[in-house]
Design an enzyme around this catalytic site. Structure first.
Site, PDB file in Angstrom:
ATOM      1  N   ASP A  19       5.878   1.281   8.012  1.00  0.00           N
ATOM      2  CA  ASP A  19       5.846  -0.078   7.490  1.00  0.00           C
ATOM      3  C   ASP A  19       4.744  -0.813   8.265  1.00  0.00           C
ATOM      4  OD1 ASP A  19       6.788  -2.652   6.411  1.00  0.00           O
ATOM      5  OD2 ASP A  19       7.563  -2.961   8.437  1.00  0.00           O
ATOM      6  N   ASP A  21       4.294  -4.892   8.537  1.00  0.00           N
ATOM      7  CA  ASP A  21       4.700  -6.141   9.188  1.00  0.00           C
ATOM      8  C   ASP A  21       5.939  -5.960  10.054  1.00  0.00           C
ATOM      9  OD1 ASP A  21       2.804  -8.182   8.014  1.00  0.00           O
ATOM     10  OD2 ASP A  21       3.615  -7.325   6.177  1.00  0.00           O
TER      11      ASP A  21
END
Length: 235
Positions: A19, A21
């Protein structure tokens, strides 16, 4: 929930998906500041509770706007709210830093020949802005999947971005042999729905989920997943 033997079934990891953020980039503090600023501007600061803030983690920009509108009772349309949030966020993206342990782990995986991909709920344009100061790190990724890519119907917790990231590896990869790193419950749900192994590095409180949870990427032990261990001088 802390799991002592994270890979109990012995499923060797051959590929990794990150991922963006809150996992690689320390953007969650930026997002929270902007959410609070915009809510305060419109007199909705009391409705922006910790619970609501945590529910926004891992969501796409439009999902965030819809959630904020409904939870905080904004009068603007969700699209108008998204544009206002974007105006506040974009100037702050250039200052985003890497999360602890991210550079070390990613560079180790790349040097070891482990294919690495990105699966994010961020739109391509905004993600590129956030990644600009760390281009040296992202250049080694096999590929990247963004929320607004063709074929992505929904953001996390839908598994769409993870399924596409898995499918876009040059060779056929079994989902059980792919490890995802996530910081949000929405992201964890998406990765699990895609059939991936998951390690969570939560931003704040540790949720009660039946998956390995670490305080930082610095705490990750590659050998626990059949990945090459760090050289002795890097441990």
């Amino acid at each position: 929930m802390c799991i002592d033997n994270p890979n109990q079934e012995g499923r060797k990891v051959t590929h990794v998906i990150f991922d963006l953020d809150g996992t690689i980039l320390d953007t969650e503090t930026v997002y929270r500041k902007v959410y609070r600023k915009v809510c305060k501007k419109h007199g909705h600061q009391e409705r922006l509770t910790k619970r609501v803030e945590n529910q926004l983690l891992g969501l796409s920009a439009m999902q965030v706007a819809n959630k904020l509108k409904n939870e905080c009772q904004f009068l603007q349309t969700a699209k108008e709210l998204r544009l206002e949030l974007d105006e506040e966020l974009v100037p702050m993206f250039e200052t985003v830093r890497l999360k602890p342990g991210a550079e070390k782990l990613i560079q180790h995986l790349l040097r070891s020949g482990i294919p690495v991909a990105l699966a994010t709920s961020s739109r391509r344009k905004s993600a590129k802005l956030k990644m600009a100061n760390h281009k040296f790190l992202f250049d080694g990724f096999s590929h990247m999947v963004f929320r607004d890519d063709e074929g992505i119907r929904d953001g996390k917790p839908s598994p769409d971005v993870f399924l596409k990231a898995l499918d876009d590896f040059p060779v056929n990869v079994k989902s059980e042999n792919c490890l995802a790193f996530e910081d949000s419950e929405n992201g964890v749900e998406a990765a699990l729905s895609a059939g991936l192994q998951v390690v969570m590095i939560p931003e704040h409180s540790i949720p009660d989920l039946p998956i390995p949870t670490l305080k930082s990427l610095d705490d990750f032990r590659p050998e626990d997943y059949g990945l090459p261990p760090y050289p002795a001088d890097e441990e």
